[in-house]
Design an enzyme around this catalytic site. Structure first.
Site, PDB file in Angstrom:
ATOM      1  N   PRO A  17      58.327  -3.749  13.674  1.00 28.22           N
ATOM      2  CA  PRO A  17      59.367  -2.545  13.426  1.00 28.22           C
ATOM      3  C   PRO A  17      59.542  -2.081  11.848  1.00 28.22           C
ATOM      4  CG  PRO A  17      60.536  -4.719  13.688  1.00 28.22           C
ATOM      5  CD  PRO A  17      59.035  -4.776  13.849  1.00 28.22           C
ATOM      6  N   MET A  18      59.418  -0.764  11.641  1.00 23.66           N
ATOM      7  CA  MET A  18      59.667  -0.339  10.299  1.00 23.66           C
ATOM      8  C   MET A  18      60.495   1.084  10.288  1.00 23.66           C
ATOM      9  SD  MET A  18      55.407  -0.815   8.876  1.00 23.66           S
ATOM     10  CE  MET A  18      54.713  -0.618  10.496  1.00 23.66           C
ATOM     11  N   CYS A 100      65.729  -8.411   7.637  1.00 18.46           N
ATOM     12  CA  CYS A 100      65.861  -7.094   6.757  1.00 18.46           C
ATOM     13  C   CYS A 100      66.853  -7.529   5.436  1.00 18.46           C
ATOM     14  CB  CYS A 100      66.387  -6.123   7.510  1.00 18.46           C
ATOM     15  SG  CYS A 100      66.430  -4.646   6.373  1.00 18.46           S
ATOM     16  N   LYS A 140      63.523 -12.029  15.108  1.00 15.12           N
ATOM     17  CA  LYS A 140      62.585 -12.018  13.811  1.00 15.12           C
ATOM     18  C   LYS A 140      63.233 -12.517  12.561  1.00 15.12           C
ATOM     19  CE  LYS A 140      59.356  -8.624  11.851  1.00 15.12           C
ATOM     20  NZ  LYS A 140      59.966  -8.914  10.259  1.00 15.12           N
ATOM     21  N   ASN A 212      54.433 -12.929  10.645  1.00 10.69           N
ATOM     22  CA  ASN A 212      54.453 -11.866   9.963  1.00 10.69           C
ATOM     23  C   ASN A 212      54.431 -12.038   8.593  1.00 10.69           C
ATOM     24  OD1 ASN A 212      57.148  -9.503   9.243  1.00 10.69           O
ATOM     25  ND2 ASN A 212      55.164  -8.990   9.833  1.00 10.69           N
ATOM     26  N   GLY A 214      52.195 -10.055   5.166  1.00  9.69           N
ATOM     27  CA  GLY A 214      50.832  -9.782   4.557  1.00  9.69           C
ATOM     28  C   GLY A 214      49.605  -9.677   5.251  1.00  9.69           C
TER      29      GLY A 214
END
Length: 333
Positions: A17-18, A100, A140, A212, A214
């Protein structure tokens, strides 16, 4: 390649998700490139779902499945209500953001700062599970924040949250430094600790652990999966070079016998674009996600230039995309 029967097959590869990137138009494009990769929404805050324009925030095309909704928040009741709404919209997974590091997220007491409050995260996921009508509830997270010791706090975090019923964690293998680094810097500067994530899978074999951070290509994703992790999540590389990541994913990651191509994706996007424009949308709302389709190929610069210069103009339609494709083909000839 045999699939791990203990997990949802789509979890083997996902697109992160971005914010401002993985909107519904982006996801539709990505789905044309891979039928099986798990896609995520941008993070949506639980208060926005409870009080805002739900159709605008959560609406999606059924063709996007498998697709997961990511929520931000720290109020169990709000997260429960947002989960219920997400289930009504048909999401197969609802994910809680505990990773985040932005200032806005910190001020709202959610995101990465929740790594310091595992008991609250546990309350949140329990409320989400109780409100869910079939969607899988996942988390996440980071490996830690600020002065925490990841080797100490991460297993304690997983243990506390998993005790309330969550069995799937996507772990960004970097610390988040909430004081002193920008969100962009937090994506690059804290060092990656892949080995810690692998140790978590060894210590919690019953949990679904997805890596998640890199990961920029399928070779790296497969390396970690073959070492025992349940899946890999790719972020910016999947957005900027979607064909490189997704066009062969169904074969290489999911054991299917077909690949797709950037040209296939463009052909599939044309009727989608026509429908979007007929409903009052603008072409560049879609084509901004298509700029990297031909990355690395002869003519890619001309493809990007045509879309960038023409798609924002009033009245721009599918012919702009067709023109860009013809320019690319001519350049490559």
């Amino acid at each position: 390649m045999p699939l791990n029967s203990k997990i949802e097959p789509s979890a083997r590869l996902s697109v992160a998700p971005m914010m401002d990137w993985t909107d519904r138009h982006c996801r539709y494009l990505h789905r044309l490139l891979s039928r099986h990769t798990l896609l995520y929404t941008e993070m949506v805050t639980a208060p926005a779902v409870v009080h805002g324009d739900v159709e605008r925030l959560l609406g999606f095309d059924v063709a996007e499945h498998p697709v997961a909704l990511q929520l931000g928040g720290s109020d169990p009741q709000q997260l429960a209500e947002a989960t219920r709404v997400g289930c009504e919209f048909g999401y197969g997974e609802v994910n809680l953001n505990v990773g985040c590091p932005s200032d806005r997220v910190q001020s709202g007491r959610f995101g990465a700062c929740l790594m310091k409050e595992p008991a609250l995260v546990a309350d949140c996921v329990q409320a989400m599970i109780e409100a869910s009508t079939g969607a899988k509830i996942t988390v996440k997270c980071r490996i830690g924040v600020d002065d925490q010791s990841p080797a100490e706090i991460l297993p304690a975090f997983l243990d506390t949250v998993a005790a309330r019923g969550v069995n799937s964690f996507t772990i960004h293998a970097r610390m988040a430094w909430l004081d002193g680094l920008s969100p962009k810097e937090n994506r690059d500067i804290p060092p990656l600790d892949y080995e810690l994530v692998h140790r978590m899978k060894a210590d919690f074999p019953e949990l679904e652990i997805i890596l998640n951070g890199g990961i920029a290509d399928l070779d790296t994703a497969l390396e970690h999966i073959n070492r025992g992790l349940d899946g890999a999540m790719i972020g910016r590389a999947a957005y900027h070079t979607p064909t490189d990541i997704l066009a062969t994913a169904d074969r290489r990651i999911f054991g299917q016998d077909t690949d797709t191509s950037a040209e296939d994706a463009v052909a599939g996007m044309l009727p989608y674009i026509e429908n979007h424009l007929s409903n009052g949308g603008r072409l560049n709302q879609i084509t901004r996600h298509m700029l990297g389709l031909f990355s690395g190929r002869a003519g890619a610069r001309q493809w990007r230039r045509t879309l960038s210069e023409q798609a924002h103009k009033p009245g721009a339609g599918p012919e702009v995309v067709e023109q860009a494709l013809s320019h690319l083909t001519q350049t490559a000839a």
